[in-house]
Design an enzyme around this catalytic site. Structure first.
Site, mmCIF file in Angstrom:
data_model
loop_
_atom_site.group_PDB
_atom_site.id
_atom_site.type_symbol
_atom_site.label_atom_id
_atom_site.label_comp_id
_atom_site.label_asym_id
_atom_site.label_seq_id
_atom_site.Cartn_x
_atom_site.Cartn_y
_atom_site.Cartn_z
ATOM 1 N N HIS A 208 0.800 -1.234 0.000
ATOM 2 C CA HIS A 208 0.000 0.000 0.000
ATOM 3 C C HIS A 208 0.830 1.279 0.000
ATOM 4 C CE1 HIS A 208 0.907 -0.081 4.310
ATOM 5 N NE2 HIS A 208 0.638 1.204 4.298
HETATM 6 C C1 UD1 Z 1 -2.507 5.234 5.379
HETATM 7 C C2 UD1 Z 1 -1.268 5.785 6.068
HETATM 8 C C3 UD1 Z 1 -0.218 4.684 6.180
HETATM 9 C C4 UD1 Z 1 -0.813 3.452 6.850
HETATM 10 C C5 UD1 Z 1 -2.026 3.003 6.038
HETATM 11 C C6 UD1 Z 1 -2.700 1.761 6.590
HETATM 12 C C7 UD1 Z 1 -0.816 8.168 5.710
HETATM 13 C C8 UD1 Z 1 0.033 9.142 5.016
HETATM 14 N N1 UD1 Z 1 -0.683 6.886 5.331
HETATM 15 O O1 UD1 Z 1 -2.158 4.931 4.036
HETATM 16 O O2 UD1 Z 1 0.855 5.164 6.951
HETATM 17 O O3 UD1 Z 1 0.160 2.422 6.892
HETATM 18 O O4 UD1 Z 1 -2.995 4.073 6.022
HETATM 19 O O5 UD1 Z 1 -3.603 1.245 5.658
HETATM 20 O O6 UD1 Z 1 -1.582 8.535 6.580
HETATM 21 N N2 UD1 Z 1 -8.983 4.726 0.161
HETATM 22 C C9 UD1 Z 1 -10.204 4.135 -0.046
HETATM 23 N N3 UD1 Z 1 -10.946 3.791 1.072
HETATM 24 C C10 UD1 Z 1 -10.535 4.013 2.327
HETATM 25 C C11 UD1 Z 1 -9.294 4.653 2.528
HETATM 26 C C12 UD1 Z 1 -8.524 4.974 1.433
HETATM 27 O O7 UD1 Z 1 -10.628 3.912 -1.172
HETATM 28 O O8 UD1 Z 1 -11.257 3.667 3.284
HETATM 29 C C13 UD1 Z 1 -8.143 5.069 -1.024
HETATM 30 C C14 UD1 Z 1 -8.402 6.447 -1.540
HETATM 31 O O9 UD1 Z 1 -8.214 6.426 -2.927
HETATM 32 C C15 UD1 Z 1 -7.300 7.253 -0.920
HETATM 33 C C16 UD1 Z 1 -6.154 6.271 -0.907
HETATM 34 O O10 UD1 Z 1 -6.788 5.011 -0.656
HETATM 35 O O11 UD1 Z 1 -7.014 8.420 -1.596
HETATM 36 C C17 UD1 Z 1 -5.091 6.526 0.111
HETATM 37 O O12 UD1 Z 1 -5.668 6.547 1.430
HETATM 38 P P1 UD1 Z 1 -4.932 7.298 2.645
HETATM 39 O O13 UD1 Z 1 -5.736 7.172 3.859
HETATM 40 O O14 UD1 Z 1 -4.555 8.674 2.246
HETATM 41 O O15 UD1 Z 1 -3.571 6.508 2.795
HETATM 42 P P2 UD1 Z 1 -3.270 4.933 2.897
HETATM 43 O O16 UD1 Z 1 -2.632 4.522 1.650
HETATM 44 O O17 UD1 Z 1 -4.427 4.112 3.348
#
Ligand code: UD1
Length: 357
Positions: A208
Site C-alpha cells: 500500500h
Molecule cells: C494510510 C497511512 C499509512 C498506513 C495506512 C494503513 C498516511 C500518510 N498513510 O495509508 O501510513 O500504513 O494508512 O492502511 O496517513 N482509500 C479508499 N478507502 C478508504 C481509505 C482509502 O478507497 O477507506 C483510497 C483512496 O483512494 C485514498 C487512498 O486510498 O485516496 C489513500 O488513502 P490514505 O488514507 O490517504 O492513505 P493509505 O494509503 O491508506
C-alpha cells in the site's frame, strides 16, 4: 484522585488495532477515554469491519475521507480543533498512534492548545523523508511530551534528535493485540474460500505504500516478479491500488481479494508460508507468527526483524525462488517486548499525566 480524561485518536487500519488493545487497558485502569475517528479510512473493509471485530466504540467521527496530504491533514486539524474546544471536560492528554496524516494533524492541534501529547510507537525512523509517514513521525515525536517506543532502537533514534525527556521503552502494543486476539481466529476460513480447499503453504501479500502503488513502473515489474513465484498468492488489495492491479493481468496463481479485517489477516498469516509486504505492522506480525517475510522496500523502520534472516529487504528484480527458499535462523528471539506494553503504558500514564480537574 480525579479520573484522567484521555482523548485517543484513530483514523487508519493499524491504529484501530493498536487503540483497541490500549483502550481496554486504560478503561480497566479507570481512566475516562474518548475515542475520536478522523475518518481517514472510511470503506467498511478498511474501517467498520475493524471497529466491529475489535469492539471499538467511537465517540466522534470527523469524517474527513480521502484527499491530498495537505487537504486531508488540514481537514483533520480544523475538525479536531473544533471537537476539542467543544468538550465539556478538557482533555488531560491526547494519545496518537503511529505515523499517519491523522497522527500529525491531531498532534499539531493538541500542541497549539497546550494539551500534552502521548505518542504510541514513537522514535521509529526509516531515514527516508520521501515517505509521508517519516515526516509525520518526526514532527509528531518533536511535539509529544510522552513518547512510548516499541524497542531501544526508538529511544536511540530520538536521542540522536535531542529528544530524551518523557521517552519510555514499553514494548509494542501490536504484540499485545496479536497475543490477545489470536485465540479468536477461525483458522483456515479465508484460504478455503479463496483457494477452494482447506490449505496452507500459500503466500500472503499486501502492498500500500505510495512508492509501490503510485509509481506506474512498479506493476509491470511486479507482474514479472509474481510470475517467478511458484506458490499460490493471496493478496488483499488496498482500494487505492485495485483498479491498476485488476488491469495488470497478473498470473492465475495470484488471488486478488478485497481488504480483510484484522482477524482475517491473522488467519491468513497463520496459514501462509511466507509474507510479501511493504506494511510495517505485517513485518512484525510475520515475525511473531514465525513466518519468513520479504519486504518490498529499500529500508525498514523495524530493523530488528532483519536479524536471523526472518525478514529481508528486496526489490522486484531480485531472485524470487532464492528469497523464498532462504532459511531463517532457528534462534528466534522475542522482539518488541513480551505482550505487556499496554500494562506498562497505563502505569506510566497514571504516573506522568496530571488531571486538570
Ligand atoms: C494510510 C497511512 C499509512 C498506513 C495506512 C494503513 C498516511 C500518510 N498513510 O495509508 O501510513 O500504513 O494508512 O492502511 O496517513 N482509500 C479508499 N478507502 C478508504 C481509505 C482509502 O478507497 O477507506 C483510497 C483512496 O483512494 C485514498 C487512498 O486510498 O485516496 C489513500 O488513502 P490514505 O488514507 O490517504 O492513505 P493509505 O494509503 O491508506
Amino acid at each position: 484522585m480525579a479520573k484522567l480524561n484521555i482523548v485517543s485518536v484513530i483514523g487508519a487500519r493499524p491504529q484501530f488495532v493498536k487503540a483497541a488493545i490500549v483502550s481496554k487497558a486504560l478503561r480497566e485502569a479507570g481512566m475516562h477515554e474518548i475515542v475520536v475517528h478522523s475518518g481517514q479510512h472510511y470503506d467498511h473493509a478498511m474501517s467498520g469491519q475493524f471497529l466491529e471485530d475489535l469492539g471499538i466504540e467511537i465517540d466522534a467521527n470527523l469524517e474527513v475521507g480521502s484527499g491530498s496530504h495537505a487537504v486531508q491533514t488540514a481537514q483533520v486539524m480544523t475538525k479536531f480543533e473544533a471537537y476539542l474546544e467543544g468538550l465539556e471536560t478538557p482533555a488531560d492528554a491526547v494519545i496518537v498512534y503511529g505515523d499517519t496524516n491523522s497522527t500529525i494533524a491531531t498532534a499539531l492541534v493538541a500542541a497549539k492548545v497546550h494539551i500534552p501529547i502521548v505518542h504510541v510507537e514513537a522514535g521509529l525512523r526509516s531515514y527516508n523523508k520521501a515517505m509521508p509517514e517519516e515526516v509525520n513521525r518526526v514532527v509528531t515525536d518533536h511535539l509529544s511530551q510522552i513518547l512510548f517506543c516499541s524497542s531501544q532502537e526508538g529511544r536511540a533514534n530520538l536521542a540522536k534528535e535531542g529528544v530524551t525527556e518523557g521517552v519510555f521503552v514499553t514494548g509494542d502494543v501490536m504484540l499485545d493485540a496479536f497475543q490477545h486476539f489470536s485465540g479468536r481466529i477461525q483458522y483456515g476460513a479465508i484460504a478455503e474460500r479463496v483457494l477452494g480447499a482447506p490449505r496452507t503453504g500459500f503466500i500472503l501479500m499486501t502492498l500500500h505504500r505510495p512508492s509501490n502503488t503510485d509509481d506506474p513502473r512498479v506493476l509491470p515489474r511486479l507482474k514479472m516478479f509474481l510470475e517467478r513465484v511458484d506458490h499460490p498468492v493471496i493478496w488483499p488489495v488496498h482500494p487505492r491500488f485495485r483498479k491498476a492491479v485488476d488491469a495488470a493481468g497478473l498470473p492465475e496463481h495470484v488471488h486478488l481479494i478485497d481488504p480483510v479485517g484484522y482477524f482475517q489477516m491473522l488467519d491468513l498469516l497463520n496459514g501462509c508460508d511466507h509474507v510479501i509486504t511493504d506494511s510495517g505492522g505485517l513485518q512484525k506480525e510475520a515475525y511473531w507468527a514465525r513466518r519468513s517475510c520479504i519486504t518490498l522496500r529499500e529500508e525498514t523502520e523495524w530493523v530488528e526483524t532483519l536479524q536471523g534472516n526472518w525478514n529481508v529487504l528486496a526489490n522486484l528484480d531480485d531472485d524470487v525462488p532464492g528469497l523464498l527458499e532462504r532459511t531463517p535462523s532457528t534462534n528466534w528471539i522475542p522482539l518488541y517486548g513480551h505482550g505487556t506494553a499496554c500494562a506498562t503504558i497505563t502505569k506510566l500514564l497514571l504516573e506522568n499525566v496530571k488531571s486538570r480537574a
